[in-house]
Enzyme design. Structure first.
Site, PDB file in Angstrom:
ATOM      1  CB  SER A 143      -0.879   0.023   1.259  1.00  0.00           C
ATOM      2  OG  SER A 143      -1.596   1.235   1.349  1.00  0.00           O
ATOM      3  CE1 TYR A 203      -4.439  -2.028   5.297  1.00  0.00           C
ATOM      4  CE2 TYR A 203      -3.521   0.128   4.778  1.00  0.00           C
ATOM      5  CZ  TYR A 203      -4.054  -1.080   4.361  1.00  0.00           C
ATOM      6  OH  TYR A 203      -4.181  -1.354   3.019  1.00  0.00           O
TER       7      TYR A 203
HETATM    8  N1  LIG Z   1      -8.703  -0.522  -1.429  1.00  0.00           N
HETATM    9  C1  LIG Z   1      -7.690   0.259  -1.091  1.00  0.00           C
HETATM   10  O1  LIG Z   1      -7.808   1.498  -1.005  1.00  0.00           O
HETATM   11  C2  LIG Z   1      -6.336  -0.353  -0.832  1.00  0.00           C
HETATM   12  C3  LIG Z   1      -5.230   0.512  -0.807  1.00  0.00           C
HETATM   13  C4  LIG Z   1      -3.983  -0.040  -0.555  1.00  0.00           C
HETATM   14  C5  LIG Z   1      -3.827  -1.400  -0.364  1.00  0.00           C
HETATM   15  N2  LIG Z   1      -4.928  -2.215  -0.405  1.00  0.00           N
HETATM   16  C6  LIG Z   1      -4.710  -3.640  -0.171  1.00  0.00           C
HETATM   17  O2  LIG Z   1      -5.291  -4.378  -1.226  1.00  0.00           O
HETATM   18  C7  LIG Z   1      -5.602  -5.700  -0.766  1.00  0.00           C
HETATM   19  C8  LIG Z   1      -7.009  -6.060  -1.207  1.00  0.00           C
HETATM   20  O3  LIG Z   1      -7.939  -5.219  -0.549  1.00  0.00           O
HETATM   21  P1  LIG Z   1      -9.283  -4.715  -1.249  1.00  0.00           P
HETATM   22  O4  LIG Z   1      -9.217  -3.231  -1.261  1.00  0.00           O
HETATM   23  O5  LIG Z   1      -9.517  -5.426  -2.513  1.00  0.00           O
HETATM   24  O6  LIG Z   1     -10.344  -5.100  -0.117  1.00  0.00           O
HETATM   25  P2  LIG Z   1     -11.528  -6.177  -0.089  1.00  0.00           P
HETATM   26  O7  LIG Z   1     -12.441  -5.989  -1.247  1.00  0.00           O
HETATM   27  O8  LIG Z   1     -12.076  -6.077   1.288  1.00  0.00           O
HETATM   28  O9  LIG Z   1     -10.784  -7.562  -0.289  1.00  0.00           O
HETATM   29  C9  LIG Z   1     -10.048  -8.169   0.738  1.00  0.00           C
HETATM   30  C10 LIG Z   1      -9.884  -9.637   0.387  1.00  0.00           C
HETATM   31  O10 LIG Z   1      -9.068 -10.249   1.388  1.00  0.00           O
HETATM   32  C11 LIG Z   1      -9.699 -11.442   1.804  1.00  0.00           C
HETATM   33  N3  LIG Z   1      -9.348 -11.752   3.197  1.00  0.00           N
HETATM   34  C12 LIG Z   1      -9.498 -10.969   4.291  1.00  0.00           C
HETATM   35  N4  LIG Z   1      -9.085 -11.619   5.382  1.00  0.00           N
HETATM   36  C13 LIG Z   1      -8.657 -12.836   4.967  1.00  0.00           C
HETATM   37  C14 LIG Z   1      -8.123 -13.972   5.621  1.00  0.00           C
HETATM   38  N5  LIG Z   1      -7.938 -13.984   6.952  1.00  0.00           N
HETATM   39  N6  LIG Z   1      -7.796 -15.046   4.882  1.00  0.00           N
HETATM   40  C15 LIG Z   1      -7.976 -15.064   3.541  1.00  0.00           C
HETATM   41  N7  LIG Z   1      -8.488 -14.020   2.862  1.00  0.00           N
HETATM   42  C16 LIG Z   1      -8.829 -12.925   3.572  1.00  0.00           C
HETATM   43  C17 LIG Z   1     -11.196 -11.173   1.660  1.00  0.00           C
HETATM   44  O11 LIG Z   1     -11.898 -12.410   1.462  1.00  0.00           O
HETATM   45  P3  LIG Z   1     -12.763 -13.189   2.534  1.00  0.00           P
HETATM   46  O12 LIG Z   1     -13.384 -12.164   3.444  1.00  0.00           O
HETATM   47  O13 LIG Z   1     -13.749 -13.933   1.703  1.00  0.00           O
HETATM   48  O14 LIG Z   1     -11.782 -14.081   3.237  1.00  0.00           O
HETATM   49  C18 LIG Z   1     -11.205 -10.379   0.362  1.00  0.00           C
HETATM   50  O15 LIG Z   1     -11.216 -11.261  -0.744  1.00  0.00           O
HETATM   51  C19 LIG Z   1      -5.418  -5.658   0.766  1.00  0.00           C
HETATM   52  O16 LIG Z   1      -4.179  -6.229   1.096  1.00  0.00           O
HETATM   53  C20 LIG Z   1      -5.410  -4.165   1.080  1.00  0.00           C
HETATM   54  O17 LIG Z   1      -4.690  -3.868   2.248  1.00  0.00           O
HETATM   55  C21 LIG Z   1      -6.176  -1.726  -0.633  1.00  0.00           C
END
Ligand SMILES: NC(=O)c1ccc[n+]([C@@H]2O[C@H](COP(=O)([O-])OP(=O)(O)OC[C@H]3O[C@@H](n4cnc5c(N)ncnc54)[C@H](OP(=O)(O)O)[C@@H]3O)[C@@H](O)[C@H]2O)c1
Length: 264
Positions: free
Chosen positions: A143, A155
């Site tokens: 991130s 985080y």
């Molecule tokens: N969106 C942003 O602004 C942003 C910015 C920077 C970085 N990121 C990073 O991008 C990545 C994806 O996030 P996203 O924005 O796409 O959010 P999201 O839509 O909430 O997706 C998160 C994913 O992680 C899975 N997950 C959560 N806990 C888990 C666990 N214990 N075991 C296995 N899977 C798990 C969830 O699936 P289940 O709940 O089905 O397990 C879901 O598929 C994350 O690492 C986040 O920190 C996001």
């Protein structure tokens, strides 16, 4: 080094929504077999059936990245069924980790467990198979919060950890034929990170889509570039932190106070 999709096996964690789902769609569309991992297996099965007819295919697999045995079982399944893992996308992650003291400790440790230790568990489980499948790629979704310590401390710490881990492994695993890359998204609208404070307001243009990140992940897999930021202009904030630290801290502190007032 050229790295094409044909016949390649990829594992995407956190594939049930957001960036992981968009990445699974992108890679299966390009012809890879994608083992899609998350806890909500119903979502993964729906995704797999939605992508029937794509050039590649999606194989759903339920696993929690905080469970070492479950992650080891995932790697064993990939080795036994496919005999290779050419790409591991460590994307599973959660927000949270606003650390004020003892009352937030469990939430903070949970964020570290999923985001940082979950990445370690997956790397540990897949390292031998990645080496045997070389040239192979790892993309760790960190991130911009892993470059700028703004927002929830737990985080930010988890993502600084993923950045450090990625940089160190990009050097030490290169000799094993494994290219380790970091992908640093800025604000992206997803289920877990809805960005409701930003969308609709004047800062709405700062917000990107999961598909933007998926495109960059596909590019990183193709090129093996060590680091990418999405949207790319966030890099100037990171450079600014190093070039003008006092001014950066003054601005960051105002942003942090504004965030605190919104959260309060
Ligand atoms: N969106 C942003 O602004 C942003 C910015 C920077 C970085 N990121 C990073 O991008 C990545 C994806 O996030 P996203 O924005 O796409 O959010 P999201 O839509 O909430 O997706 C998160 C994913 O992680 C899975 N997950 C959560 N806990 C888990 C666990 N214990 N075991 C296995 N899977 C798990 C969830 O699936 P289940 O709940 O089905 O397990 C879901 O598929 C994350 O690492 C986040 O920190 C996001």
């Amino acid at each position: 080094m050229t790295w094409g999709p044909d016949g390649k096996i990829a594992v995407v964690t956190g594939a049930s929504s957001g960036i992981g789902e968009a990445t699974t769609r992108r890679l299966a569309g390009a012809g890879l077999t994608v083992v899609a991992v998350a806890r909500r297996v119903d979502r993964l099965e729906a995704l797999a059936s939605d992508l029937e007819g794509a050039r590649g295919r999606v194989v759903p697999h339920a696993a929690d990245v905080t469970d070492t045995e479950a992650v080891d079982a995932l790697a064993a399944r990939v080795r036994d069924e496919f005999g290779a893992c050419h790409a591991l996308i460590n994307n599973a992650g959660i927000g949270g980790g606003a650390f004020t003291g003892r009352e937030d400790l469990d939430d903070t440790l949970r964020t570290l467990d999923v985001n940082l230790l979950g990445t370690f568990r997956c790397l540990a489980a897949f390292s031998d198979l990645l080496e045997a499948s070389a040239p192979s790629r790892v993309v760790n979704v960190a991130s911009v919060a892993g470059k700028l310590g703004i927002g929830p401390a737990g985080y930010a710490a988890s993502k600084f950890g993923v950045v450090g881990l990625s940089e160190a492994l990009s050097l030490s695993w290169a000799s094993r034929g494994i290219t380790v890359c970091q992908l640093n998204p800025g604000f992206i609208v997803t289920e877990g990170f809805p960005q409701t404070d930003l969308t609709g307001g004047p800062l709405g243009r700062l917000v990107g889509e999961p598909e933007d990140v998926a495109d960059r992940i596909a590019e990183v897999l193709r090129t093996g570039v060590a680091e990418r930021t999405v949207p790319g202009w966030y890099r100037s904030f990171v450079a600014f932190r190093h070039v003008a630290p006092p001014l950066y801290r003054a601005i960051a502190s105002r942003i942090d106070r504004a965030g605190g007032e919104r959260r309060a």
